[in-house]
Design an enzyme around this catalytic site. Structure first.
Site, PDB file in Angstrom:
ATOM      1  N   LYS A 112      -4.567   1.342  11.814  1.00 46.65           N
ATOM      2  CA  LYS A 112      -4.192   2.558  12.559  1.00 46.65           C
ATOM      3  C   LYS A 112      -5.062   2.751  13.790  1.00 46.65           C
ATOM      4  O   LYS A 112      -4.597   3.309  14.780  1.00 46.65           O
ATOM      5  CB  LYS A 112      -4.264   3.788  11.642  1.00 46.65           C
ATOM      6  N   LYS A 195       4.717  -5.811   6.441  1.00 52.10           N
ATOM      7  CA  LYS A 195       5.357  -4.814   5.575  1.00 52.10           C
ATOM      8  C   LYS A 195       6.297  -3.896   6.361  1.00 52.10           C
ATOM      9  O   LYS A 195       6.072  -3.633   7.551  1.00 52.10           O
ATOM     10  CB  LYS A 195       4.299  -3.998   4.831  1.00 52.10           C
ATOM     11  N   LYS A 198       7.267   2.699   8.990  1.00 53.37           N
ATOM     12  CA  LYS A 198       7.846   3.658   9.936  1.00 53.37           C
ATOM     13  C   LYS A 198       7.327   3.427  11.349  1.00 53.37           C
ATOM     14  O   LYS A 198       7.998   3.698  12.320  1.00 53.37           O
ATOM     15  CB  LYS A 198       7.439   5.083   9.534  1.00 53.37           C
TER      16      LYS A 198
HETATM   17  P1  TYM Z   1       2.685   6.590   3.006  1.00 59.16           P
HETATM   18  O1  TYM Z   1       3.172   7.944   3.358  1.00 59.16           O
HETATM   19  O2  TYM Z   1       2.372   5.642   4.093  1.00 59.16           O
HETATM   20  O3  TYM Z   1       3.690   5.858   2.044  1.00 59.16           O
HETATM   21  C1  TYM Z   1       4.211   6.502   0.914  1.00 59.16           C
HETATM   22  C2  TYM Z   1       4.345   5.531  -0.247  1.00 59.16           C
HETATM   23  O4  TYM Z   1       5.201   4.452   0.098  1.00 59.16           O
HETATM   24  C3  TYM Z   1       4.549   3.225  -0.155  1.00 59.16           C
HETATM   25  N1  TYM Z   1       4.977   2.245   0.848  1.00 59.16           N
HETATM   26  C4  TYM Z   1       5.488   1.045   0.538  1.00 59.16           C
HETATM   27  N2  TYM Z   1       5.730   0.451  -0.647  1.00 59.16           N
HETATM   28  C5  TYM Z   1       6.260  -0.800  -0.625  1.00 59.16           C
HETATM   29  N3  TYM Z   1       6.557  -1.457   0.515  1.00 59.16           N
HETATM   30  C6  TYM Z   1       6.332  -0.892   1.735  1.00 59.16           C
HETATM   31  N4  TYM Z   1       6.639  -1.548   2.852  1.00 59.16           N
HETATM   32  C7  TYM Z   1       5.764   0.418   1.775  1.00 59.16           C
HETATM   33  N5  TYM Z   1       5.410   1.252   2.772  1.00 59.16           N
HETATM   34  C8  TYM Z   1       4.928   2.357   2.184  1.00 59.16           C
HETATM   35  C9  TYM Z   1       3.075   3.539  -0.029  1.00 59.16           C
HETATM   36  O5  TYM Z   1       2.282   2.592  -0.702  1.00 59.16           O
HETATM   37  C10 TYM Z   1       3.010   4.902  -0.666  1.00 59.16           C
HETATM   38  O6  TYM Z   1       2.983   4.799  -2.072  1.00 59.16           O
HETATM   39  N6  TYM Z   1      -2.116   7.402   1.890  1.00 59.16           N
HETATM   40  C11 TYM Z   1      -0.763   7.489   1.374  1.00 59.16           C
HETATM   41  C12 TYM Z   1      -0.372   8.899   0.990  1.00 59.16           C
HETATM   42  C13 TYM Z   1      -1.305   9.583   0.065  1.00 59.16           C
HETATM   43  C14 TYM Z   1      -1.413   9.366  -1.340  1.00 59.16           C
HETATM   44  C15 TYM Z   1      -2.423  10.272  -1.798  1.00 59.16           C
HETATM   45  C16 TYM Z   1      -0.771   8.512  -2.230  1.00 59.16           C
HETATM   46  C17 TYM Z   1      -2.210  10.548   0.405  1.00 59.16           C
HETATM   47  N7  TYM Z   1      -2.856  10.965  -0.725  1.00 59.16           N
HETATM   48  C18 TYM Z   1      -2.801  10.315  -3.128  1.00 59.16           C
HETATM   49  C19 TYM Z   1      -1.155   8.568  -3.580  1.00 59.16           C
HETATM   50  C20 TYM Z   1      -2.152   9.453  -4.020  1.00 59.16           C
HETATM   51  C21 TYM Z   1       0.182   6.975   2.439  1.00 59.16           C
HETATM   52  O7  TYM Z   1      -0.153   6.901   3.592  1.00 59.16           O
HETATM   53  O8  TYM Z   1       1.422   6.720   2.011  1.00 59.16           O
END
Ligand code: TYM
Length: 329
Positions: A112, A195, A198
């Site tokens: 990022k 991967k 967005k």
């Molecule tokens: P975020 O918002 O980027 O993504 C949400 C969830 O989607 C999963 N994900 C994927 N899984 C498989 N393949 C992909 N290409 C892919 N892209 C995204 C992410 O692994 C996630 O599970 N930091 C986290 C949000 C968060 C969180 C937490 C999660 C904040 N606090 C506490 C669990 C527990 C995030 O940026 O996810």
């Protein structure tokens, strides 16, 4: 007593099928057997500049998608992170138990800061500590997420262990990363080496849950394939492995069965079949989503109830930690 689960998604844009397969699909499988907390992590989203009105709208959209996908607010606690002040408060305490070097090693931070070189703010750096607070406030045994979040959960475990040791007691449960066997890392349709994301820069990278049938068909048609013509998964076929994984995860048909179904057929037939299956899968979700988005009062009620339940648990935990650390009276 049921064990606990915590997970969350940032309201930083539209949900894509990587988010669904990597995270939400797992949640649905656990919802009955775990006491679940599903968070919309808006404090995380502002580590990248957001338009205020749009962020608020995205938060409501994400809540509607949670419900449309099958999160049941009667069984689980669905809430918005900024409705629960203990997340930010616990982050401060955890900051004093986290080393700069640990955060410098975080892959998401490195990625990022490249993407947002003009705004490498302290929040972006501290992001994994806030995530540790999200998790540890609820003492969950499991955190179902995609593989990209594994490193952050390891940090949460390290912080928990450090504090348990420092104060000589089991202050925190050590949370476990739980990921899909297939689908923990859904790759980009335009580049199976990276991967699905967005922030990929090209809309041909992902399929959004909100994409129309027409757009879904176009995106699948344009998806990158491997150099041969066989519909088969394997280490030598990253593009087809990814497409077959997505197809399989959304339909419940195993990859082996899909390979049989398309034996002797080309990529054209495969893509047509995949697009049809995906459109059929999306249609009822999109209908439900529209119902929730059109009933703001009901959505507000669900989020208020969720915030109340989450606050009760989180405040108690914060209080315990303050006591142990020597804060408060
Ligand atoms: P975020 O918002 O980027 O993504 C949400 C969830 O989607 C999963 N994900 C994927 N899984 C498989 N393949 C992909 N290409 C892919 N892209 C995204 C992410 O692994 C996630 O599970 N930091 C986290 C949000 C968060 C969180 C937490 C999660 C904040 N606090 C506490 C669990 C527990 C995030 O940026 O996810």
């Amino acid at each position: 007593m049921k064990q606990r689960l915590f997970s969350g998604i940032q309201p930083s844009g539209e949900l894509h099928i990587g988010n669904y397969i990597g995270a939400i699909k797992q949640w649905l499988g656990f919802q009955e057997s775990y006491e679940s907390f599903f968070c919309i992590v808006d404090l995380h989203a502002i580590t990248v500049r957001q338009d205020p009105a749009k962020l608020r709208e995205q938060t409501r959209k994400l809540a509607s998608w949670y419900l449309a996908c099958g999160i049941d607010p009667e069984k689980s606690t669905m809430f918005v992170q900024s409705d629960v002040p203990a997340h930010a408060q616990m982050t401060w305490v955890f900051n004093t138990f986290t080393q700069m070097g640990e955060l410098q090693r975080m892959t998401q931070y490195k990625d990022k800061s490249k993407q947002h070189a003009e705004n490498i703010n302290v929040g972006l750096f501290d992001y994994p500590v806030l995530m540790a607070a999200d998790i540890l406030l609820y003492d969950p045994e499991i955190v179902p997420v995609g593989e990209d979040q594994k490193q952050h959960i390891e940090l949460a475990r390290d912080i928990a262990t450090r504090m348990n040791n420092a104060y000589g007691r089991e202050l925190f449960v050590l949370p476990k990363y739980v990921g899909q066997k297939e689908g923990a890392r859904v790759m980009g349709l335009d580049n199976p080496e990276k991967k699905m994301s967005k922030s990929a820069g090209s809309e041909w990278n992902y399929i959004l849950l909100s994409d129309t049938a027409d757009v879904v068909a176009k995106k699948i048609k344009r998806a990158v394939t491997d150099t041969d013509t066989v519909v088969r998964a394997g280490d030598d076929k990253p593009a087809l492995t990814n497409l077959l994984t997505i197809y399989s995860m959304l339909t419940g048909t195993s990859i082996a069965d899909l390979e049989k179904q398309y034996a002797g057929k080309g990529y054209g037939d495969f893509k047509t079949g995949m697009a049809e299956a995906m459109i059929a899968w999306l249609a009822p979700l999109q209908e439900k989503y529209a119902i929730y988005m059109n009933d703001p009062a009901e959505l507000d009620r669900a989020l208020s109830r969720g915030a109340q339940k989450a606050n009760a648990v989180a405040q108690q935990k914060l209080h315990n930690v303050y006591q142990v650390v020597g804060l408060g009276r």
